[in-house]
Design an enzyme around this catalytic site. Structure first.
Site, PDB file in Angstrom:
ATOM      1  N   SER A  44       0.885  -1.170   0.000  1.00  0.00           N
ATOM      2  CA  SER A  44       0.000   0.000   0.000  1.00  0.00           C
ATOM      3  C   SER A  44       0.925   1.222   0.000  1.00  0.00           C
ATOM      4  O   SER A  44       0.937   2.042   0.883  1.00  0.00           O
ATOM      5  CB  SER A  44      -0.984  -0.028   1.174  1.00  0.00           C
ATOM      6  OG  SER A  44      -0.427   0.400   2.374  1.00  0.00           O
ATOM      7  N   HIS A 157      -3.749  -5.863   2.391  1.00  0.00           N
ATOM      8  CA  HIS A 157      -2.960  -6.963   2.957  1.00  0.00           C
ATOM      9  C   HIS A 157      -3.770  -8.241   3.103  1.00  0.00           C
ATOM     10  O   HIS A 157      -3.228  -9.292   3.439  1.00  0.00           O
ATOM     11  CB  HIS A 157      -2.383  -6.573   4.320  1.00  0.00           C
ATOM     12  CG  HIS A 157      -1.410  -5.435   4.239  1.00  0.00           C
ATOM     13  ND1 HIS A 157      -1.029  -4.696   5.320  1.00  0.00           N
ATOM     14  CD2 HIS A 157      -0.746  -4.911   3.168  1.00  0.00           C
ATOM     15  CE1 HIS A 157      -0.168  -3.758   4.941  1.00  0.00           C
ATOM     16  NE2 HIS A 157       0.012  -3.861   3.641  1.00  0.00           N
ATOM     17  N   GLN A 165      -7.076  -1.326   6.815  1.00  0.00           N
ATOM     18  CA  GLN A 165      -5.968  -2.240   6.571  1.00  0.00           C
ATOM     19  C   GLN A 165      -5.457  -2.950   7.834  1.00  0.00           C
ATOM     20  O   GLN A 165      -5.081  -4.111   7.777  1.00  0.00           O
ATOM     21  CB  GLN A 165      -4.831  -1.450   5.917  1.00  0.00           C
ATOM     22  CG  GLN A 165      -3.606  -2.233   5.520  1.00  0.00           C
ATOM     23  CD  GLN A 165      -2.589  -1.347   4.823  1.00  0.00           C
ATOM     24  OE1 GLN A 165      -2.718  -1.049   3.644  1.00  0.00           O
ATOM     25  NE2 GLN A 165      -1.581  -0.888   5.549  1.00  0.00           N
ATOM     26  N   GLU A 166      -5.402  -2.194   8.952  1.00  0.00           N
ATOM     27  CA  GLU A 166      -4.758  -2.767  10.136  1.00  0.00           C
ATOM     28  C   GLU A 166      -5.485  -2.434  11.438  1.00  0.00           C
ATOM     29  O   GLU A 166      -5.860  -1.283  11.659  1.00  0.00           O
ATOM     30  CB  GLU A 166      -3.313  -2.235  10.240  1.00  0.00           C
ATOM     31  CG  GLU A 166      -2.508  -2.517   8.989  1.00  0.00           C
ATOM     32  CD  GLU A 166      -1.112  -1.897   9.005  1.00  0.00           C
ATOM     33  OE1 GLU A 166      -0.618  -1.533  10.089  1.00  0.00           O
ATOM     34  OE2 GLU A 166      -0.536  -1.777   7.916  1.00  0.00           O
ATOM     35  N   GLU A 207       0.767  -9.494   7.140  1.00  0.00           N
ATOM     36  CA  GLU A 207       1.548  -9.114   8.319  1.00  0.00           C
ATOM     37  C   GLU A 207       1.277 -10.030   9.511  1.00  0.00           C
ATOM     38  O   GLU A 207       1.549  -9.674  10.661  1.00  0.00           O
ATOM     39  CB  GLU A 207       1.290  -7.641   8.664  1.00  0.00           C
ATOM     40  CG  GLU A 207       1.759  -6.720   7.538  1.00  0.00           C
ATOM     41  CD  GLU A 207       1.684  -5.244   7.877  1.00  0.00           C
ATOM     42  OE1 GLU A 207       1.093  -4.880   8.910  1.00  0.00           O
ATOM     43  OE2 GLU A 207       2.221  -4.442   7.085  1.00  0.00           O
ATOM     44  N   ASP A 244      -4.779   1.401  11.381  1.00  0.00           N
ATOM     45  CA  ASP A 244      -4.221   1.992  10.161  1.00  0.00           C
ATOM     46  C   ASP A 244      -5.228   1.741   9.038  1.00  0.00           C
ATOM     47  O   ASP A 244      -5.151   0.725   8.352  1.00  0.00           O
ATOM     48  CB  ASP A 244      -2.857   1.403   9.799  1.00  0.00           C
ATOM     49  CG  ASP A 244      -2.297   2.036   8.520  1.00  0.00           C
ATOM     50  OD1 ASP A 244      -2.938   2.982   7.999  1.00  0.00           O
ATOM     51  OD2 ASP A 244      -1.238   1.589   8.037  1.00  0.00           O
ATOM     52  N   GLU A 294      -3.647   5.842  12.052  1.00  0.00           N
ATOM     53  CA  GLU A 294      -2.638   6.143  11.030  1.00  0.00           C
ATOM     54  C   GLU A 294      -3.337   6.267   9.672  1.00  0.00           C
ATOM     55  O   GLU A 294      -4.237   5.486   9.355  1.00  0.00           O
ATOM     56  CB  GLU A 294      -1.637   4.983  11.026  1.00  0.00           C
ATOM     57  CG  GLU A 294      -0.569   5.052   9.957  1.00  0.00           C
ATOM     58  CD  GLU A 294       0.265   3.768   9.943  1.00  0.00           C
ATOM     59  OE1 GLU A 294       0.397   3.118  10.992  1.00  0.00           O
ATOM     60  OE2 GLU A 294       0.763   3.418   8.865  1.00  0.00           O
ATOM     61  N   ASP A 321       1.528   8.433   7.548  1.00  0.00           N
ATOM     62  CA  ASP A 321       2.401   7.441   6.898  1.00  0.00           C
ATOM     63  C   ASP A 321       2.567   7.850   5.431  1.00  0.00           C
ATOM     64  O   ASP A 321       3.527   8.547   5.068  1.00  0.00           O
ATOM     65  CB  ASP A 321       1.782   6.051   7.057  1.00  0.00           C
ATOM     66  CG  ASP A 321       2.457   4.976   6.207  1.00  0.00           C
ATOM     67  OD1 ASP A 321       3.564   5.211   5.709  1.00  0.00           O
ATOM     68  OD2 ASP A 321       1.875   3.883   6.041  1.00  0.00           O
ATOM     69  N   LYS A 346       9.478   4.866   7.871  1.00  0.00           N
ATOM     70  CA  LYS A 346       9.861   3.671   7.120  1.00  0.00           C
ATOM     71  C   LYS A 346      11.141   3.980   6.356  1.00  0.00           C
ATOM     72  O   LYS A 346      11.158   4.879   5.514  1.00  0.00           O
ATOM     73  CB  LYS A 346       8.757   3.302   6.121  1.00  0.00           C
ATOM     74  CG  LYS A 346       7.468   2.769   6.768  1.00  0.00           C
ATOM     75  CD  LYS A 346       6.348   2.713   5.744  1.00  0.00           C
ATOM     76  CE  LYS A 346       5.140   1.952   6.217  1.00  0.00           C
ATOM     77  NZ  LYS A 346       3.968   2.174   5.334  1.00  0.00           N
ATOM     78  N   HIS A 374       7.927  -1.464   9.991  1.00  0.00           N
ATOM     79  CA  HIS A 374       8.254  -2.464   8.965  1.00  0.00           C
ATOM     80  C   HIS A 374       7.452  -2.145   7.692  1.00  0.00           C
ATOM     81  O   HIS A 374       6.726  -1.156   7.642  1.00  0.00           O
ATOM     82  CB  HIS A 374       7.881  -3.865   9.480  1.00  0.00           C
ATOM     83  CG  HIS A 374       6.398  -4.060   9.639  1.00  0.00           C
ATOM     84  ND1 HIS A 374       5.787  -5.288   9.696  1.00  0.00           N
ATOM     85  CD2 HIS A 374       5.376  -3.156   9.758  1.00  0.00           C
ATOM     86  CE1 HIS A 374       4.488  -5.150   9.833  1.00  0.00           C
ATOM     87  NE2 HIS A 374       4.201  -3.875   9.876  1.00  0.00           N
ATOM     88  N   ARG A 375       7.567  -3.015   6.673  1.00  0.00           N
ATOM     89  CA  ARG A 375       6.681  -2.969   5.514  1.00  0.00           C
ATOM     90  C   ARG A 375       5.934  -4.299   5.468  1.00  0.00           C
ATOM     91  O   ARG A 375       6.317  -5.259   6.126  1.00  0.00           O
ATOM     92  CB  ARG A 375       7.483  -2.797   4.197  1.00  0.00           C
ATOM     93  CG  ARG A 375       8.258  -1.524   4.045  1.00  0.00           C
ATOM     94  CD  ARG A 375       7.477  -0.253   4.260  1.00  0.00           C
ATOM     95  NE  ARG A 375       6.342  -0.024   3.401  1.00  0.00           N
ATOM     96  CZ  ARG A 375       6.227   0.945   2.492  1.00  0.00           C
ATOM     97  NH1 ARG A 375       7.244   1.779   2.303  1.00  0.00           N
ATOM     98  NH2 ARG A 375       5.121   1.114   1.795  1.00  0.00           N
ATOM     99  N   SER A 376       4.898  -4.359   4.640  1.00  0.00           N
ATOM    100  CA  SER A 376       4.151  -5.625   4.559  1.00  0.00           C
ATOM    101  C   SER A 376       5.006  -6.726   3.919  1.00  0.00           C
ATOM    102  O   SER A 376       4.847  -7.902   4.224  1.00  0.00           O
ATOM    103  CB  SER A 376       2.849  -5.430   3.807  1.00  0.00           C
ATOM    104  OG  SER A 376       3.072  -4.846   2.547  1.00  0.00           O
ATOM    105  N   LYS A 397       6.120  -0.604  14.999  1.00  0.00           N
ATOM    106  CA  LYS A 397       5.041  -1.359  14.374  1.00  0.00           C
ATOM    107  C   LYS A 397       5.709  -2.426  13.511  1.00  0.00           C
ATOM    108  O   LYS A 397       6.416  -2.106  12.561  1.00  0.00           O
ATOM    109  CB  LYS A 397       4.238  -0.349  13.546  1.00  0.00           C
ATOM    110  CG  LYS A 397       3.205  -0.910  12.646  1.00  0.00           C
ATOM    111  CD  LYS A 397       2.392   0.203  12.011  1.00  0.00           C
ATOM    112  CE  LYS A 397       2.221  -0.093  10.540  1.00  0.00           C
ATOM    113  NZ  LYS A 397       1.142   0.631   9.895  1.00  0.00           N
TER     114      LYS A 397
END
Ligand code: PGA
Ligand code: ZN
Length: 439
Positions: A44, A157, A165-166, A207, A244, A294, A321, A346, A374-376, A397
């Site tokens: 994303s 994801h 997303q999260e 994730e 997020d 986020e 982000d 990031k 991190h990243r996915s 995260k």
């Protein structure tokens, strides 16, 4: 030549947690010391991020190969780095930026540049014979971050799950990082049980969080509250919830101005304007123990972000982000416009370690909180764990307490906490220091 001088830089194509190619770089110093780093990759991805160079050759890895980036490291970058001191990170990073010559690192590739930048730092730490977190942060780097664990995945994801997303848990009530992981893992497994009892899917997303098919974001929040309760903890006390939404992924832009775009929550079947989206968050944060949002709004909806922050900024972390993309110019704009009170960091959004550290320091100076992320798409590389401690970030995260590329970061932090011994500090609720509702 000094013995900390770089002798060689070599890259290779390896595979990330999704099985897609990514860049790994190995730096060797004249005295034989080595440093190795692997580059993460998002899906994303914000449009203001530095450019991740992909081959586009459809005959390999569906066009996702990184052989061009590898070639750039092994050729131009290796020649430029040869003989430079691995102990001068800023000089190294400046040289990489100049060599690339573009504003978004599109020529050599931010993946080629970042892999080199991180591998040099690791070689430097190894040369000094100290851990990366103390090499980068000095003797006073002793603050472990509060982990933000993404236990329910949706959006890009985990297609077919929630619009957002999260859904993360933040174990602020823990006494130390070790206990924070215990609490989080217990809640994660309780969520597994809650889903099983409701005959919902226990498959996981990119994730490591569960990805059940749910009609709305609120359903996800209810499931998490049940899990916290089942594990014997108190939501809003032992743990908070962080979201997020990654709103850029469900934002459909207006023709002339981003403020005319719409937020389309397709699972819920609603389309909202920017101000309606803000009202949605106001309601959500009053109904649930959500302390952090986020990318609640899209990456160019600046007016919306300022409104959101005016409304919720005293009681909720509003984290940029895609909005900032770890970019100093965008951060300065955000500070000037009071667009948020927190920033996601990031390393691959900007492409060098020095630029990343500068953005963290600037945000901290503005009184904002910083979340190392991190990243996915991840690897076994654990640099961000050390970066979180080195920079006093206070928050990290790194996904669910599931899947080894996620646990690699948390496990590294467990080792750092042990290594620091009595000097180790866990901030708990203090990680939310810029919110009025936290005492
Ligand atoms: P990405 O998502 O790594 O897939 O871009 C992570 C995020 O949006 O925070
Ligand atoms: Zn995000």
């Amino acid at each position: 030549m000094e013995i900390a001088s770089i002798k060689s830089v070599k890259a290779r194509e390896i595979l990330d947690s999704r099985g897609n190619p990514t860049v790994e770089v190995e730096v060797v110093l004249v005295n034989g010391t080595t440093g190795i780093a692997a580059v993460p990759s998002g899906v994303s991805t914000g449009k203001h991020e530095a450019v991740e160079l992909r081959d586009g050759d459809k005959s390999r890895y569906w066009g996702l190969g990184v052989l061009k980036a590898v070639e750039h490291v092994n050729g131009e970058i290796a020649s430029a780095m040869a003989g430079m001191s691995a102990l001068e990170q800023e000089t190294i990073d400046q040289r990489l930026i100049e060599l690339d010559g573009t504003a978004n690192k599109a020529r050599l590739g931010a993946n080629a540049i970042l892999g080199t930048s991180l591998a040099v730092a690791k070689a430097g730490a190894s040369f000094r014979g100290i851990p990366l977190y103390s090499y980068l942060g000095g003797a006073t780097a002793n603050l472990l971050p509060v982990p933000m664990l993404n236990i329910l995945n949706g959006g890009k994801h985990a297609r077919g799950s929630t619009d957002f997303q999260e859904f993360m848990i933040m174990p602020v009530g823990a006494a130390n990082f070790n206990q924070a992981m215990q609490i989080s893992s217990e809640v994660y497994h309780a969520l597994h049980k809650v889903l099983e009892d409701k005959r919902l899917s226990t498959n996981v997303g990119d994730e490591g969080g569960f990805a059940p098919r749910l009609p709305s974001n609120k359903d996800a929040l209810e499931l998490i509250l049940s899990a916290i309760d089942m594990a014997g903890y108190k939501a809003g006390q032992d743990l908070f919830i962080a979201l997020d939404p990654a709103a850029s992924t469900f934002y459909q832009g207006g023709k002339h101005h981003s403020a005319h775009g719409k937020y389309v929550l397709s699972q819920e079947g609603v389309t909202l304007s920017s101000t309606e989206m803000i009202d949605y968050y106001v309601k959500l944060t009053s109904d649930y123990p959500v302390i952090s949002i986020e990318d609640g709004l899209a990456e160019d909806d600046w007016a919306g972000w300022s409104l959101l922050t005016a409304q919720l900024g005293k009681q909720t972390h509003l984290v940029g982000d895609d909005l900032y993309a770890t970019n100093m110019e965008r951060l300065e704009k955000g500070i000037a416009q009071k667009a948020s009170n927190s920033i996601l960091i990031k390393v691959n959004q900007i492409g060098t370690l020095s630029e990343t550290l500068a953005v963290i320091r600037r945000a901290q100076k503005a009184g904002w909180t910083t979340i190392i992320s991190h990243r996915s798409g991840e690897t076994e590389d654990t640099t961000i764990a050390d970066l979180a401690v080195a920079s006093n970030a206070g928050l990290i995260k790194a996904g669910a307490p599931c899947r080894s590329e996620r646990l690699a970061k948390y496990n590294r932090l467990l080792r750092i906490e042990e290594d620091l011994g009595k000097a180790a500090q866990y901030p708990g609720k203090k990680a939310l220091y810029n919110l009025e509702r936290i005492k």
